[in-house]
Each structure stands twice: as structure tokens, then as C-alpha cells.
Design an enzyme around this catalytic site. Sequence first.
Site, PDB file in Angstrom:
ATOM      1  N   LYS A 170     -59.630 -72.250 -45.221  1.00 59.80           N
ATOM      2  CA  LYS A 170     -60.860 -71.618 -44.383  1.00 59.80           C
ATOM      3  C   LYS A 170     -60.858 -70.181 -44.739  1.00 59.80           C
ATOM      4  O   LYS A 170     -60.101 -69.380 -44.249  1.00 59.80           O
ATOM      5  CB  LYS A 170     -60.746 -72.065 -42.995  1.00 59.80           C
ATOM      6  N   HIS A 175     -56.631 -70.025 -29.114  1.00 55.00           N
ATOM      7  CA  HIS A 175     -56.375 -71.562 -29.623  1.00 55.00           C
ATOM      8  C   HIS A 175     -54.931 -71.396 -30.188  1.00 55.00           C
ATOM      9  O   HIS A 175     -54.654 -70.251 -30.548  1.00 55.00           O
ATOM     10  CB  HIS A 175     -57.312 -71.876 -30.566  1.00 55.00           C
ATOM     11  N   ASP A 233     -53.155 -73.505 -33.567  1.00 51.66           N
ATOM     12  CA  ASP A 233     -53.648 -74.227 -34.705  1.00 51.66           C
ATOM     13  C   ASP A 233     -53.010 -75.745 -34.489  1.00 51.66           C
ATOM     14  O   ASP A 233     -52.150 -75.794 -34.266  1.00 51.66           O
ATOM     15  CB  ASP A 233     -52.902 -73.617 -35.960  1.00 51.66           C
ATOM     16  N   HIS A 283     -53.389 -67.720 -30.390  1.00 60.26           N
ATOM     17  CA  HIS A 283     -54.085 -66.546 -30.848  1.00 60.26           C
ATOM     18  C   HIS A 283     -55.600 -66.396 -30.833  1.00 60.26           C
ATOM     19  O   HIS A 283     -56.253 -67.226 -30.833  1.00 60.26           O
ATOM     20  CB  HIS A 283     -53.624 -66.159 -32.470  1.00 60.26           C
TER      21      HIS A 283
END
Length: 353
Positions: free
Chosen positions: A207, A226, A228, A283
Site C-alpha cells: 500500500k 488503528h 494493523d 497508530h
Amino acid sequence: MVASWPEPIVSVQALSQAGVTTVPNRYVKPAHQRPVYNSDQSGLDMEIPVLDMSDVWRNPEGLKRVRKACEEWGFFQMVNHGVDHGLMERVRGAWREFFDLPLEVKRKYANSPDTYEGYGSKIGVVKDAKLDWSDYFFLNYLPSSIRNPSKWPSQPPKIRELIEKYGEEVRKLCERLVETLSESLDLQPNHLTKAFGGVDKIGIGLKANFYPKCPQPHLILGLSSHSDVGGITIVLSDENVSGLQVRRGDCWVTVKSVPNALIVNIGDQVQILSNGIYKSVEHQVIVNSGMDRVSLALFYNPRSDIPIGPVEELLTENRPALYKPIRFDKYRLMIRQKGPTGKNQVDSLLAST
């Protein structure tokens, strides 16, 4: 999975380039979710660890440092990691060139929420949700059955070749890193690899993120808080502009990138496999009023169709299984539907819930 977005997708970069002086309300976060800027980060305890991997590989003392970083931070920066520095610069530069292309060229790669592959701006299919101040390009690198280089950008020249080379080097790094994580948990080197489904069944996604400059950065986030969802994430950060923030207790620590470093981020699947010994930490990304920012995240994920649960060898009478097993494809679907939601997703798997 929903096949189309619930509302038209707007390029954030196009908004920024149009010279907007006020952020549209769709991007303005509620007061409790707005960026926090810590004035004092001078102490070493307010910096994510930096590990020299030449002192870590197969080194008992190095393994202790890895364990400490994964237990306490869920993040660390790697230097002397083995990935070619020139390649890192070229692939990051190629993605910056891609995002500088005319909007009509980028929109040829417009994505949809069924796979997320391609160019887009939104994560999650909740209608009227608050949006993040960023655009991105997501592509599948592995397994080969879903890899389709024809969906990768063809401009600028050689970008596909650079994606291929960078993906291969970081794949090898991730294989070694997962072995290191396994050893640091006092498991056999191949234990976590087997729990991931084996090296030939690994999933890798790439990404590229573009965070345009913003006239009111104090009101928005480039990427909401969020953790990961996958196994581990390797981040190639912008060399000039900081933006990544990691939660440390009640504080947000802005990561100061070390030259030629790669950032390692422990994902939810490793938190589950380690039975909570290692942490996938919240993060987020803040943006800048004067400069754009580019970063590249490679997600190294377990096989999608097998249950992922705590490793049996890490369970004790005093520390039974904390998490209910779940297939990764089902788990990943949650964020693709709801978007970033702090730690709510992994917490929903706690055996006591």
C-alpha cells in the site's frame, strides 16, 4: 463484500491542489479524535526502539532486544536490514511520481471495496463516515494466484519493475524476521512460519500512501487510529516529513525516521499467535500544512483460509488462551467493511467476550 462505494470517491490530493483553505466537514474529526502533539519527546523512552539487525540475527542478546521492543512498543526501526538503500529510494520516488500524475490517469486504476486493489481514498464502506486526509494505491503481491501486475501502475516507467524488486527483497526480510520473532518467543525458528501457513502460502499486500498538505492539519488525520490486522508490516517512511504516530500509554509519539531504516509494526495476527505477549499497537498518521508526504507499507500476512489462534506452546495454567481462533480472511473483512477502529477489532476476539 460490497462491490461499490456507498458514495462518490473524492481525491484528497485534488482538494489540496485546488487550494482549499477550509477542510470539508467530511474530514473534520470529532474533538477527541483530533491529532495530539506532544511537546516533549526528548527522553529516550519516548522514541520507538532502533535495532541494528546485524547485531540481532541469531544473537541471543539481540533476540532479547527484539522481544523487549515487541512487548513494550509493538514497533521498532531496523537498520542494517539487508534491503538495498538505493532500491528503497527509487521505489519511494517512483510512487511519488505516480501520485503526481494527472488525476484522470490515476483514476484508470480506481479501486472498489471488494478487493481494494488499485487507486483510492476510502477505507470502509460505512456511509457518511468521517474520512481520512489521504489517497493510496493498494496491490496484491502474493500469493501468485491473486497477483496481477497488469493492475499495477504502468507509469512512471519502471515502476512495475521496482515494485517487483522491492517486494522480493522485503519478502525475504520478512521471512527472516518472522523466524527471529519465533526465536525471541523461545519457539523453534520455523514455528511462527508454520502457524502462518508456510512460506509458500503467505499473503503480501503493498500500500502506497499519499498524504497531501492540509490547510487545517489540527482538525484531521491522514490515517485514523488503528492496529494493523495482519502479521507484520514493514514501513518505508517519507525521508523528509514525519507523520506516523504510535500510542504510548496516554501519549502519541511521533516517529522520527532514521536514515535508511525500515519500520516494523507488529500486527494483530502476531498478537493473537503470541497470546498477547507481543502487542499490535494503535497508530495513526498526522499531516503537514506545508509539505506532502509519501510512505510505503508492505503487509506480510498469514494464509487467509486457516484459523489463527494462540500458539499452544505459549499457553500456561496462569495464562490460558486469550483469543478465539479466526480465519484471517474473515478477520480482514472487518476493517474492509468498518474502516480503522482503534483496537476494537482484536479486542472482539478476547475469549472472555
